[in-house]
Scaffold this active site. Structure first.
Site, PDB file in Angstrom:
ATOM      1  N   LYS A  32      31.861  52.454  93.050  1.00 49.39           N
ATOM      2  CA  LYS A  32      30.494  51.954  93.273  1.00 49.39           C
ATOM      3  C   LYS A  32      30.446  50.475  92.920  1.00 49.39           C
ATOM      4  CE  LYS A  32      29.405  51.503  88.708  1.00 49.39           C
ATOM      5  NZ  LYS A  32      28.979  50.258  88.011  1.00 49.39           N
ATOM      6  N   GLY A  51      38.850  50.146  83.746  1.00 52.80           N
ATOM      7  CA  GLY A  51      38.248  48.984  83.109  1.00 52.80           C
ATOM      8  C   GLY A  51      37.696  47.992  84.093  1.00 52.80           C
ATOM      9  N   GLY A  80      33.093  52.380  88.180  1.00 54.56           N
ATOM     10  CA  GLY A  80      32.650  53.767  87.998  1.00 54.56           C
ATOM     11  C   GLY A  80      33.675  54.823  88.322  1.00 54.56           C
ATOM     12  N   GLY A  81      34.969  54.516  88.221  1.00 54.55           N
ATOM     13  CA  GLY A  81      35.995  55.475  88.612  1.00 54.55           C
ATOM     14  C   GLY A  81      35.935  56.787  87.857  1.00 54.55           C
ATOM     15  N   ASP A 116      26.604  56.626  84.496  1.00 53.04           N
ATOM     16  CA  ASP A 116      26.860  56.352  85.913  1.00 53.04           C
ATOM     17  C   ASP A 116      27.086  57.614  86.736  1.00 53.04           C
ATOM     18  OD1 ASP A 116      26.584  53.628  85.948  1.00 53.04           O
ATOM     19  OD2 ASP A 116      28.713  53.191  85.707  1.00 53.04           O
TER      20      ASP A 116
END
Length: 294
Positions: free
Chosen positions: A11, A98, A102-103, A138
């Site tokens: 995202k 990092g 939003g992984g 998130d």
């Protein structure tokens, strides 16, 4: 064994206004956020076994124990529905860690969606939303699968008008991330410590209301007050964004808590030239990918 594989998108925050600290210690935000057509792939299987749940991923630095949000999502789902068998999760990672993309949150929400599908849709959309909000701020946005406005900690989602949504979907971006990341907890901690970087809620709501009143691609507001913390410590970030504006006359912004940034590409944008600017500043190891808002 039954199995399903789903995309787990990254995202970008087009607007990220951190407005203040809540009584529970978390931060309130107002954010215009969208998934993109780039991301991970999540495979979830349920095996007829008494063995424990497990997660596999060969991407360097990704934890595969209970600290991974994907396994936390499995545990949260089990609290609401009895799964007959052991859950196996495999992450095909492409989203760098990092990055502010939003992984991990995307992986967790995708695991919830996959389990609900495999188990015959026992949980409603609202129940999935509540579960996801317990996992991370998130996480809920990845259940929407479209651009939305997030409020609160991220658990309150508002759909855009059809016109505003169509203005965003398909917009080209160049995402890039240097070899260093920004710790989200640290970034929020710096904001809290200074107390000077918060954005008034009325200001954040005003910029979104103004845009939605006459949504145009060239007028999409790009704002992120979390940049202040990252730019204070990692001066390469404002340097490269300044070079992109100077050399290519394009809008660009850090996404989320960083360290990833994005360039808002117009029709005539020379992506190879922009990428060269990024690599000249951040080195050849910088992660770059062209994608679109989804």
């Amino acid at each position: 064994m039954i199995s399903i594989t789903l995309p787990s998108p990254a995202k970008v925050n087009l607007v990220l206004a951190i407005t203040g600290v809540r009584e529970d210690g978390f931060h309130d935000l107002v954010s215009l956020v969208s998934p993109v057509d780039f991301g991970d792939e999540v495979t979830v299987s349920i095996e007829p076994s008494e063995g424990g749940d497990s997660l596999a991923c060969d991407y360097p630095g990704v934890p595969t124990d209970e600290s991974n949000l994907g396994l936390k999502a499995v545990a949260a789902f089990r609290q609401k529905y009895k799964i007959a068998g052991a859950v196996k999760v495999h992450l095909e990672k492409r989203i760098p860690a990092g990055a502010g993309l939003g992984g991990g949150s995307s992986n967790a929400s995708t695991v919830l969606l996959a389990l609900n599908e495999l188990c015959g849709q026992p949980l409603s959309d609202n129940e999935l939303l509540k579960l996801s909000s317990q996992l991370g701020s998130d996480c809920p946005l990845f259940l929407a699968k479209k651009p939305v406005i997030m409020r609160g900690r991220g658990e309150h989602l508002e759909s855009l008008s059809q016109v505003a949504e169509s203005t965003l979907v398909g917009q080209r971006l160049l995402l890039f991330k240097p070899t260093f990341g920004v710790n989200t907890g640290w970034a929020y901690g710096r904001m809290k410590a200074t107390g000077a970087w918060y954005c008034p809620t009325a200001q954040a709501e005003g910029m979104l209301a103004d845009w939605q009143a006459g949504p145009e691609t060239r007028k999409v507001p790009l704002f992120n007050n979390m940049q202040n913390a990252a730019f204070e410590k990692y001066v390469a970030l404002p340097t490269v964004l300044g070079l992109i504006r100077e050399r290519h006359n394009l809008r660009c912004l850090m996404s989320g808590s960083g360290s990833s940034c994005f360039v808002w590409l117009d029709e005539n944008a020379d992506v190879s030239a922009i990428t060269k600017t990024v690599r000249d500043c951040l080195g050849d190891d910088v992660f770059c990918v062209e994608t679109t808002l989804a």
